[in-house]
Write a protein that holds these residues in place. Structure first.
Motif, PDB file in Angstrom:
ATOM      1  N   PHE A 253      -4.733  13.128   2.044  1.00 34.79           N
ATOM      2  CA  PHE A 253      -3.968  12.203   1.145  1.00 34.79           C
ATOM      3  C   PHE A 253      -3.632  12.678  -0.335  1.00 34.79           C
ATOM      4  O   PHE A 253      -2.633  12.709  -0.626  1.00 34.79           O
TER       5      PHE A 253
ATOM      6  N   GLY B 112       0.760  -1.216  -0.054  1.00 38.76           N
ATOM      7  CA  GLY B 112      -0.018  -0.082   0.108  1.00 38.76           C
ATOM      8  C   GLY B 112       0.921   1.296  -0.016  1.00 38.76           C
ATOM      9  O   GLY B 112       0.598   2.331  -0.573  1.00 38.76           O
TER      10      GLY B 112
ATOM     11  N   PHE C 250       0.209   3.715  -3.148  1.00 39.72           N
ATOM     12  CA  PHE C 250      -0.403   5.096  -2.906  1.00 39.72           C
ATOM     13  C   PHE C 250       0.721   6.258  -2.810  1.00 39.72           C
ATOM     14  O   PHE C 250       0.513   7.329  -3.185  1.00 39.72           O
ATOM     15  N   ALA C 251       2.054   6.232  -2.630  1.00 39.17           N
ATOM     16  CA  ALA C 251       3.178   7.090  -2.633  1.00 39.17           C
ATOM     17  C   ALA C 251       3.708   7.172  -3.567  1.00 39.17           C
ATOM     18  O   ALA C 251       4.714   8.201  -3.941  1.00 39.17           O
TER      19      ALA C 251
ATOM     20  N   GLY D  36      -0.748   5.287   3.063  1.00 39.25           N
ATOM     21  CA  GLY D  36      -0.783   4.480   2.075  1.00 39.25           C
ATOM     22  C   GLY D  36      -0.579   2.864   2.710  1.00 39.25           C
ATOM     23  O   GLY D  36      -1.487   1.961   2.381  1.00 39.25           O
TER      24      GLY D  36
END
Length: 286
Positions: A172, A31, A35-36, A134
């Protein structure tokens, strides 16, 4: 049950919990990367590592801790846990964010031995916040079908919890956009009419995300509930939260320094659009 049988049962439970936690760590690392990674490969984020005011960076990291604890209490790496275990999961997620960010930056040669320790720490720290979020989102998005079904049976979140998750979703997505020069550039190009339309579109998109298009995790209204009830109770407060998070994100990354009130307002409205989408999506994802 005999003491021997009880001991074997406890050992199996401990082994299952350890295995579940390790699987959660794997999902968390995935994750963090998923996400990053877009932010970890942008020049603005690299530059912020050494140019960002250290007090603002410290404030961002301190803000991330209660956010991560709040997410961990609702998601975490295991299905059931206390607030104390939620704090543990939050710290583990932050550590995963730091490790993932350091590995990616090193892999692409963005951590140079000639860089000062201050610059290296800054580059990793500014990336670790979205990566940590994330890492916790990894369980909800990368979990097995059985876990998803179990989560669907859990009671819904409280009103305050939903607003909190909206703030997390807005932050985010804002962390992806706020460091870029384009946010400020768009705010200078836009006219007041564009800004008004952006506000209306942000509210409409945010409301439609959850209530109109029937995404998984969306909220359905009772037949006798007036249409404006959800708008006033969730959408408008959520948009206000997205605007406040946008203002903080712009200030945190120095995008509002020496700017007048109107440019600040326009930049906040521009960033508020992706912030509203993130806030709405958080209620579907988390």
């Amino acid at each position: 049950m005999s003491e021997t049988a009880q001991g074997a049962h406890d050992a199996r439970d401990d082994g299952f919990e350890a295995s579940e936690f390790l699987v959660g760590l794997g999902r968390g690392l995935a994750g963090a990367l998923l996400f990053a990674l877009p932010m970890q490969m942008t020049m603005e984020m690299w530059d912020l590592g050494h140019a960002m005011d250290r007090w603002r960076l410290l404030a961002l990291m301190l803000l991330a801790i209660p956010l991560l604890v709040g997410i961990a209490h609702g998601i975490g790496f295991e299905r059931t846990f206390t607030w104390r275990e939620g704090m543990r999961d939050a710290m583990v997620a932050f550590a995963l964010g730091i490790v993932a960010s350091g590995l990616i930056l090193a892999l692409f040669g963005l951590l140079d031995a000639r860089d000062s320790l201050n610059d290296i720490v800054g580059k990793i720290a500014v990336q670790a916040v979205p990566a940590g979020i994330g890492a916790l989102l990894g369980r909800s998005q990368l979990g097995s079908g059985g876990e998803e079904e179990a989560e669907e049976d859990e009671p819904g979140m409280s009103y305050g919890s939903e607003l909190f998750m909206m703030a997390v979703g807005a932050l985010f997505l804002n962390l992806n956009m706020a460091p870029t020069e384009e946010m400020v550039l768009i705010s200078y190009i836009m006219t007041p009419w564009h800004a008004l339309l952006t506000i209306l579109c942000s509210i409409a998109v945010m409301h439609g995300f959850v209530y109109a298009v029937s995404f998984k995790g969306g909220q359905s209204l009772e037949a006798d509930t007036p249409w404006w009830h959800a708008l006033i109770r969730f959408t408008l407060p959520g948009y206000a939260i997205a605007l406040l998070i946008s203002l903080y994100s712009l200030w945190s990354f120095g995008r509002l320094d020496d700017a007048g009130s109107m440019p600040v307002l326009m930049s906040m409205i521009v960033l508020g659009f992706p912030g509203a989408v993130g806030a709405a999506a958080a209620r579907l994802i988390l």
